[in-house]
Design a protein around this motif. Structure first.
Motif, mmCIF file in Angstrom:
data_model
loop_
_atom_site.group_PDB
_atom_site.id
_atom_site.type_symbol
_atom_site.label_atom_id
_atom_site.label_comp_id
_atom_site.label_asym_id
_atom_site.label_seq_id
_atom_site.Cartn_x
_atom_site.Cartn_y
_atom_site.Cartn_z
ATOM 1 N N VAL A 179 0.833 -1.203 0.000
ATOM 2 C CA VAL A 179 0.000 0.000 0.000
ATOM 3 C C VAL A 179 0.868 1.255 0.000
ATOM 4 N N ALA A 180 1.865 1.279 0.877
ATOM 5 C CA ALA A 180 2.743 2.447 0.945
ATOM 6 C C ALA A 180 3.480 2.658 -0.372
ATOM 7 N N GLN A 182 2.521 1.806 -3.346
ATOM 8 C CA GLN A 182 1.593 2.315 -4.361
ATOM 9 C C GLN A 182 1.288 3.791 -4.142
ATOM 10 N N MET A 183 1.075 4.190 -2.883
ATOM 11 C CA MET A 183 0.760 5.594 -2.606
ATOM 12 C C MET A 183 1.914 6.501 -2.998
ATOM 13 N N VAL A 184 3.127 6.093 -2.665
ATOM 14 C CA VAL A 184 4.291 6.906 -3.003
ATOM 15 C C VAL A 184 4.521 6.907 -4.513
ATOM 16 N N ALA A 185 4.387 5.746 -5.143
ATOM 17 C CA ALA A 185 4.586 5.682 -6.598
ATOM 18 C C ALA A 185 3.551 6.530 -7.330
ATOM 19 N N MET A 186 2.296 6.482 -6.859
ATOM 20 C CA MET A 186 1.273 7.316 -7.466
ATOM 21 C C MET A 186 1.626 8.797 -7.306
ATOM 22 N N GLY A 187 2.065 9.182 -6.107
ATOM 23 C CA GLY A 187 2.463 10.568 -5.888
ATOM 24 C C GLY A 187 3.587 10.985 -6.811
ATOM 25 N N GLU A 188 4.558 10.102 -6.982
ATOM 26 C CA GLU A 188 5.687 10.414 -7.867
ATOM 27 C C GLU A 188 5.238 10.570 -9.315
ATOM 28 N N MET A 189 4.340 9.708 -9.773
ATOM 29 C CA MET A 189 3.918 9.803 -11.171
ATOM 30 C C MET A 189 3.102 11.073 -11.416
ATOM 31 N N LEU A 190 2.286 11.461 -10.422
ATOM 32 C CA LEU A 190 1.499 12.685 -10.572
ATOM 33 C C LEU A 190 2.392 13.924 -10.576
ATOM 34 N N VAL A 191 3.339 13.969 -9.640
ATOM 35 C CA VAL A 191 4.251 15.116 -9.570
ATOM 36 C C VAL A 191 5.157 15.164 -10.803
ATOM 37 N N PHE A 192 5.629 14.012 -11.222
ATOM 38 C CA PHE A 192 6.473 13.935 -12.424
ATOM 39 C C PHE A 192 5.731 14.487 -13.642
ATOM 40 N N LEU A 242 3.942 1.135 9.123
ATOM 41 C CA LEU A 242 5.279 0.960 8.555
ATOM 42 C C LEU A 242 6.334 0.822 9.654
ATOM 43 N N GLY A 243 6.071 1.448 10.799
ATOM 44 C CA GLY A 243 6.949 1.240 11.947
ATOM 45 C C GLY A 243 6.922 -0.213 12.397
ATOM 46 N N ILE A 244 5.726 -0.809 12.395
ATOM 47 C CA ILE A 244 5.589 -2.229 12.726
ATOM 48 C C ILE A 244 6.356 -3.075 11.716
ATOM 49 N N VAL A 245 6.210 -2.731 10.441
ATOM 50 C CA VAL A 245 6.922 -3.464 9.390
ATOM 51 C C VAL A 245 8.428 -3.422 9.633
ATOM 52 N N MET A 246 8.953 -2.225 9.875
ATOM 53 C CA MET A 246 10.401 -2.084 10.015
ATOM 54 C C MET A 246 10.907 -2.754 11.297
ATOM 55 N N ASP A 247 10.137 -2.668 12.391
ATOM 56 C CA ASP A 247 10.531 -3.346 13.629
ATOM 57 C C ASP A 247 10.574 -4.862 13.422
ATOM 58 N N PRO A 257 14.796 -1.969 1.804
ATOM 59 C CA PRO A 257 15.313 -0.627 1.513
ATOM 60 C C PRO A 257 14.267 0.350 1.000
ATOM 61 N N THR A 258 13.389 -0.083 0.099
ATOM 62 C CA THR A 258 12.373 0.825 -0.439
ATOM 63 C C THR A 258 11.346 1.183 0.628
ATOM 64 N N THR A 259 10.934 0.209 1.410
ATOM 65 C CA THR A 259 9.963 0.460 2.476
ATOM 66 C C THR A 259 10.537 1.414 3.511
ATOM 67 N N ALA A 260 11.836 1.337 3.756
ATOM 68 C CA ALA A 260 12.472 2.249 4.710
ATOM 69 C C ALA A 260 12.325 3.705 4.252
ATOM 70 N N VAL A 261 12.510 3.943 2.949
ATOM 71 C CA VAL A 261 12.344 5.302 2.404
ATOM 72 C C VAL A 261 10.882 5.730 2.503
ATOM 73 N N ASN A 262 9.971 4.836 2.149
ATOM 74 C CA ASN A 262 8.552 5.175 2.231
ATOM 75 C C ASN A 262 8.140 5.480 3.661
ATOM 76 N N ALA A 263 8.684 4.733 4.614
ATOM 77 C CA ALA A 263 8.387 4.995 6.025
ATOM 78 C C ALA A 263 8.825 6.403 6.413
ATOM 79 N N GLN A 264 9.955 6.858 5.879
ATOM 80 C CA GLN A 264 10.426 8.206 6.186
ATOM 81 C C GLN A 264 9.496 9.262 5.596
ATOM 82 N N LEU A 265 8.967 9.012 4.399
ATOM 83 C CA LEU A 265 8.049 9.970 3.779
ATOM 84 C C LEU A 265 6.777 10.124 4.607
#
Length: 296
Positions: A179-180, A182-192, A242-247, A257-265
């Protein structure tokens, strides 16, 4: 017919509880803030004074709470579920919590009360909760699942037994990874698209017919184009998940690695006061970085 108790009447919980009641199950409800309790009581539910009061009146106890400590406290804290729940009852948690916490709850409820616990997190957002079309991923005893299957079918369209206690929460963690992303990728494609001078709405219409098609592109873009960033699913909850995922990834030694960046966003959204917006509003972080605005 089984008597059902539901604790936690938030954005998702209230709709799930209402669908259980609509299916004909006698329903007892508890929530710290009383507005949702009063609303469901007016529709035919019974209100409870505490989690212990609720558990003493029902055969199946559901919870839907923000995080692992909340669920643990409601079950084992003062006036908690465990103080009155009867042997042979079933505990079902619709929250998204750490797999390790789900395992601890299941082990302790069985050892102390001979009560089966199912971790049964859900996916599908507020729309799925209202329509009774959630995807429910279940960890725990399969016989206990069979006993509550009718209740779950009143709330979800897809119900999958994943494995033993905690497995449902592992599955939900994988759901939140996707889910994260997809949300970030969608945001990137819209901004791009916007930054390149191309109409993002036309881009969405085009790519939805190809390999990029997904639930996120079906449901979220029009809301963003209309300037609607109110939650179906809050960014703060996405960040928590995402905190649960990373823990959990750290616990098992899994590189993400990608989820770590998405968690920061998503954490950036929370830190800048945008945690109550929809998780699709992560596009706002990207808009700020690119100096453009999508939609109204």
């Amino acid at each position: 017919m089984l008597r059902v108790g539901y604790i936690g009447l938030g954005l998702m919980g209230k709709s799930i509880a209402r669908n259980i009641m609509k299916a004909g199950y006698p329903l007892v409800v508890y929530n710290r803030s009383k507005g949702s309790v009063e609303e469901l009581v007016a529709e035919g539910a019974e209100g409870a004074m505490s989690p212990a009061d609720l558990a003493s009146k029902v055969d199946v106890v559901f919870t839907n709470l923000p995080d692992s400590p909340d669920v643990f406290a409601i079950v084992f804290g003062e006036n908690g579920v465990a103080s009155t729940i009867r042997e042979g009852s079933i505990f079902v948690d619709n929250s998204t919590i750490k797999p390790s916490t789900a395992q601890q709850i299941a082990e302790r409820l069985w050892a102390e009360k001979k009560v089966f616990a199912l971790d049964a997190p859900v996916s599908g957002g507020d729309i799925g909760a209202k329509n009774g079309t959630l995807s429910i991923m279940v960890g725990g005893d399969e016989t206990a699942l069979e006993k509550v299957m009718g209740i779950l079918k009143a709330t979800g369209k897809t119900i999958t037994h994943i494995g033993p206690a905690g497995a449902g929460q592992v599955c939900k963690a994988t759901n939140q990874i996707m889910v994260a992303a997809q949300m970030v990728a969608m945001g990137e494609m819209l901004v791009f698209s916007k930054k390149c001078g191309v109409d993002p709405e036309k881009v969405i219409s085009a790519v939805k017919g190809g390999a990029a098609q997904c639930w996120t592109l079906d449901v979220k873009p029009q809301r963003l184009f209309d300037g609607n960033r109110e939650p179906g699913f809050k960014a703060s909850m996405q960040s928590k998940d995402l905190g649960i995922v990373m823990d959990t990834a750290k616990e098992y030694g899994v590189p993400l690695p990608t989820t770590a960046v998405n968690a920061q966003l998503f954490q950036s959204m929370v830190q800048t006061g945008q945690g109550n917006k929809d998780n699709s509003a992560v596009v706002g972080v990207l808009e700020s970085m690119a100096g453009v605005r999508i939609g109204k």
